[in-house]
Scaffold this motif. Sequence first.
Motif, PDB file in Angstrom:
ATOM      1  N   LYS A 255       8.431 -13.877  41.860  1.00  0.00           N
ATOM      2  CA  LYS A 255       7.216 -14.357  41.196  1.00  0.00           C
ATOM      3  C   LYS A 255       6.654 -15.583  41.920  1.00  0.00           C
ATOM      4  O   LYS A 255       5.448 -15.686  42.166  1.00  0.00           O
ATOM      5  N   ARG A 256       7.551 -16.497  42.315  1.00  0.00           N
ATOM      6  CA  ARG A 256       7.082 -17.699  43.010  1.00  0.00           C
ATOM      7  C   ARG A 256       6.508 -17.361  44.385  1.00  0.00           C
ATOM      8  O   ARG A 256       5.425 -17.824  44.755  1.00  0.00           O
ATOM      9  N   VAL A 257       7.264 -16.557  45.161  1.00  0.00           N
ATOM     10  CA  VAL A 257       6.813 -16.244  46.529  1.00  0.00           C
ATOM     11  C   VAL A 257       5.524 -15.445  46.498  1.00  0.00           C
ATOM     12  O   VAL A 257       4.593 -15.702  47.269  1.00  0.00           O
ATOM     13  N   ARG A 258       5.412 -14.469  45.607  1.00  0.00           N
ATOM     14  CA  ARG A 258       4.184 -13.668  45.549  1.00  0.00           C
ATOM     15  C   ARG A 258       3.001 -14.504  45.073  1.00  0.00           C
ATOM     16  O   ARG A 258       1.859 -14.261  45.474  1.00  0.00           O
ATOM     17  N   SER A 259       3.290 -15.480  44.200  1.00  0.00           N
ATOM     18  CA  SER A 259       2.211 -16.389  43.802  1.00  0.00           C
ATOM     19  C   SER A 259       1.703 -17.187  44.998  1.00  0.00           C
ATOM     20  O   SER A 259       0.496 -17.366  45.173  1.00  0.00           O
ATOM     21  N   LEU A 260       2.632 -17.650  45.850  1.00  0.00           N
ATOM     22  CA  LEU A 260       2.227 -18.369  47.061  1.00  0.00           C
ATOM     23  C   LEU A 260       1.451 -17.462  48.002  1.00  0.00           C
ATOM     24  O   LEU A 260       0.459 -17.884  48.611  1.00  0.00           O
ATOM     25  N   ILE A 261       1.899 -16.210  48.132  1.00  0.00           N
ATOM     26  CA  ILE A 261       1.190 -15.265  49.004  1.00  0.00           C
ATOM     27  C   ILE A 261      -0.235 -15.056  48.510  1.00  0.00           C
ATOM     28  O   ILE A 261      -1.193 -15.052  49.294  1.00  0.00           O
ATOM     29  N   GLY A 262      -0.396 -14.888  47.214  1.00  0.00           N
ATOM     30  CA  GLY A 262      -1.737 -14.697  46.675  1.00  0.00           C
ATOM     31  C   GLY A 262      -2.633 -15.899  46.919  1.00  0.00           C
ATOM     32  O   GLY A 262      -3.796 -15.762  47.297  1.00  0.00           O
ATOM     33  N   ARG A 263      -2.073 -17.105  46.730  1.00  0.00           N
ATOM     34  CA  ARG A 263      -2.874 -18.312  46.949  1.00  0.00           C
ATOM     35  C   ARG A 263      -3.289 -18.460  48.405  1.00  0.00           C
ATOM     36  O   ARG A 263      -4.444 -18.731  48.714  1.00  0.00           O
ATOM     37  N   HIS A 264      -2.321 -18.261  49.312  1.00  0.00           N
ATOM     38  CA  HIS A 264      -2.652 -18.414  50.733  1.00  0.00           C
ATOM     39  C   HIS A 264      -3.569 -17.303  51.221  1.00  0.00           C
ATOM     40  O   HIS A 264      -4.377 -17.499  52.125  1.00  0.00           O
ATOM     41  N   SER A 265      -3.444 -16.105  50.636  1.00  0.00           N
ATOM     42  CA  SER A 265      -4.355 -15.025  51.014  1.00  0.00           C
ATOM     43  C   SER A 265      -5.788 -15.355  50.630  1.00  0.00           C
ATOM     44  O   SER A 265      -6.730 -15.090  51.382  1.00  0.00           O
ATOM     45  N   ASP A 266      -5.954 -15.966  49.449  1.00  0.00           N
ATOM     46  CA  ASP A 266      -7.295 -16.380  49.033  1.00  0.00           C
ATOM     47  C   ASP A 266      -7.849 -17.448  49.982  1.00  0.00           C
ATOM     48  O   ASP A 266      -9.026 -17.417  50.360  1.00  0.00           O
ATOM     49  N   GLN A 267      -6.979 -18.416  50.366  1.00  0.00           N
ATOM     50  CA  GLN A 267      -7.429 -19.443  51.317  1.00  0.00           C
ATOM     51  C   GLN A 267      -7.812 -18.825  52.651  1.00  0.00           C
ATOM     52  O   GLN A 267      -8.822 -19.207  53.259  1.00  0.00           O
ATOM     53  N   LEU A 268      -7.007 -17.864  53.096  1.00  0.00           N
ATOM     54  CA  LEU A 268      -7.285 -17.224  54.384  1.00  0.00           C
ATOM     55  C   LEU A 268      -8.594 -16.445  54.333  1.00  0.00           C
ATOM     56  O   LEU A 268      -9.400 -16.501  55.262  1.00  0.00           O
ATOM     57  N   GLU A 269      -8.829 -15.727  53.237  1.00  0.00           N
ATOM     58  CA  GLU A 269     -10.069 -14.953  53.121  1.00  0.00           C
ATOM     59  C   GLU A 269     -11.290 -15.871  53.132  1.00  0.00           C
ATOM     60  O   GLU A 269     -12.294 -15.591  53.792  1.00  0.00           O
ATOM     61  N   ALA A 270     -11.182 -17.012  52.417  1.00  0.00           N
ATOM     62  CA  ALA A 270     -12.300 -17.958  52.410  1.00  0.00           C
ATOM     63  C   ALA A 270     -12.532 -18.553  53.789  1.00  0.00           C
ATOM     64  O   ALA A 270     -13.677 -18.741  54.226  1.00  0.00           O
TER      65      ALA A 270
END
Length: 366
Positions: A255-270
């Motif tokens: 849950k923690r790692v996937r939450s980090l992946i989702g956050r960084h993916s959003d940053q990368l897309e932006a």
Amino acid sequence: MNFALRPPSAGSSGPGAGRGATMENLEKQLICPVCLEMFSKPVVILTCQHNLCRKCANDIFQSANPLWQSRGSSSMASSGARFRCPSCRHEVVLDRHGVYGLQRNLLVENILDIYRQQESSRLVSIKPEQQQQQLLCEEHEEEKINIYCLSCETPTCSMCKVFGKHRDCDVAPLGSVYMRQKAELSDGIAILVASNDHVQAVITQMEEICRTVEENSQRRREQLADRLDSLVAVLDERKQELVGLITREQDDKLKRVRSLIGRHSDQLEAAVTLVESAIRSIEEPHMPLFIQSANVILEKMAVTAGASTIERPELGYEDMSHFVIDTDKLADMLRNIDFSSGVGDDGEEDPEEGEEESKLDFCLRF
């Protein structure tokens, strides 16, 4: 704003203009999503049907699989080296040949050849006076926009500085402001692209952590079940509780790692969207229009750079080696079995665990 774009002479209209627009649309389809340049031969086609320059595909593959060379082709062929398509995030699995095993897209390569030939012919036929439109001042219709008002932050003409509303303002040559901001924007793009590559590498590492956590958790569950099944009469109820401990820790970590992946993916897309906007702005041929859009983009880049903090799990986060049991204990102590720190009383480790399992934090206490 006190300037207007004056269209070129009548020679720019007609079939030639339509043909130019067609070539421009074609060029957009021939841009590599990684290097943002025209595809370079050879062009490879991924399993998701997206195209990449082979060099760009190899760079992404090497970044996602840094141990490819050291592992050897035979071991990688059994597990399947992989990376994600930069266009659709589809996972591409490669064989032992790596990127060189991907099929070349000969159709795209032929289109590239035709496009370059047509573009060369078109540029030769364009007259020099048709290649540059002029920006003229709206208040002084015959005056070109040639200076930049530093006080008002807008392009203007010399007459506006001498007689107009900018006569008390500080000004600078338009060309120097253009070159300075273009250099700043280019530097910003370079920094942002490098940051994006770093974020992508971190995301890939965290995805590997997720896979490792799942594999280690599965291995621990299997070991736990095998040992407790031999003592079913006493251990059946307790076994379910211990399996639940492992599963809960796995869920917490994932849950923690996937939450980090989702956050960084959003940053990368932006950030990727911002890079695309910056590249389109750099292609703007008119200095005043470029400067206006560059100011906005540079401000967004500053905000993005300031907010881009990369959080990742600590070293060894994926390790699940603290879940191991030792069945060499007395049967009358089974009702008090629980996880406790340290190895067994005999001080020996399970020889089947291997080097990875040698640093055990917990075992089962009987």
